[in-house]
Design a protein around this motif. Sequence first.
Motif, short mmCIF file in Angstrom:
data_model
loop_
_atom_site.label_atom_id
_atom_site.label_comp_id
_atom_site.label_asym_id
_atom_site.label_seq_id
_atom_site.Cartn_x
_atom_site.Cartn_y
_atom_site.Cartn_z
N SER A 25 29.68 1.63 46.23
CA SER A 25 28.54 2.17 45.52
C SER A 25 28.06 1.02 44.48
O SER A 25 26.76 1.27 44.08
CB SER A 25 29.16 3.59 44.63
N ARG A 26 29.22 0.23 44.04
CA ARG A 26 28.50 -0.73 42.95
C ARG A 26 27.48 -1.80 43.68
O ARG A 26 26.46 -2.02 42.89
CB ARG A 26 29.56 -1.40 42.37
N SER A 29 24.27 -0.11 44.23
CA SER A 29 23.42 0.25 42.79
C SER A 29 22.68 -0.82 42.52
O SER A 29 21.41 -0.86 42.18
CB SER A 29 24.39 0.68 41.65
N PRO A 38 26.87 5.35 39.23
CA PRO A 38 27.97 5.19 40.17
C PRO A 38 28.35 6.78 40.90
O PRO A 38 28.31 6.74 42.08
CB PRO A 38 29.05 4.58 39.69
N ILE A 41 25.59 7.65 43.25
CA ILE A 41 25.23 7.19 44.27
C ILE A 41 26.62 7.57 45.45
O ILE A 41 26.30 7.80 46.32
CB ILE A 41 25.55 5.68 44.01
#
Length: 342
Positions: A25-26, A29, A38, A41
């Motif tokens: 997710s990071r 992003s 986060p 997402i």
Amino acid sequence: MDERARTLLKTLVERYIADGQPVGSRTLSRASGLELSPATIRNVMADLEDLGLIASPHTSAGRVPTPRGYRLFVDTMLTARPVDLAHEPPEMAGVREQLQPDQPQRVIAQAAQLLSNLSHFVGVITAPKRAGVFHHIEFMRLGEKRVLVILVSSDGDVQNRVIFTTRDYSQSELAEATALLNNHYTGLAIDEMRGRLHGEIETLRAEIAVLMQVAVQAGSDALSEGSEQVIVSGERNLLGVEDFGHDLGSLRKMFNLFEQKTELMRLLENSSRAEGVRIYIGGESGVVPYESLSVVSAPYEVDGRVVGTLAVVGPTRMAYERMIQLVDITARLVGNALSGPR
């Protein structure tokens, strides 16, 4: 799917194709350009996973595309621009010069090798069906009871055969047989030559008749032996593909696929009925039943008629936009080379 989910899926597929690592997710992003937390997402990724578009491999926190996710990406998110042959990509420079129309069989073999070299995967091409029409023949005396037969088919293909005769022929006798065949049989298929020769055999001198019969049989053998229908190049490239390089069972099945060629022939025959580039992802072709393999194919034409198909076979994690352009350009260049002057 809303636009936010589509953007995240597109970003995830592109990152995974580029890096080969599960996407977290990071990373999404940062790469997507969306100002989302986060947690948001992760929620979207969970929805995409429920839809069967992405999956979580093993215990990794990241996600990878599934064949279904790749299919949605290719069908709705890919922007493969048509390439003008006058402005080929730099990596295609010199390809046209390598596909010289001096011998059609050489063009086919070169095309398979070029596809493999440029894609770093497997290049596959079906050869045009041989017409088997006699255009020119030449006899050359090699020695006692040995004669070289040079056969040129109507598509410009050249075959050489050494025949052993029951008696020794002089070069003048060979020249007589050469003139008879070229003057009376040019433009006929090998089977037609055999039939006409059988009907006219009594009007020919016995020794010339025997020589011509042997030559026709040699021509028939040469055409049948030189008509391999599927040419495969670069199978060993798959050994270096990280996605399945350590799965010996899958590799064994794949190498059997390339060795047997029957299933590949079915797949490429199906592709020849499609217009333009066609993409099979994972096992969706029903012919190449491996979820880890994708096929990018396109038919090629000679004088406006589809006569064969070529393709790149590689992992589902391939740069589809680049492969589409590579296959499309190569198909057109092969068609141009084979349509050139004989």
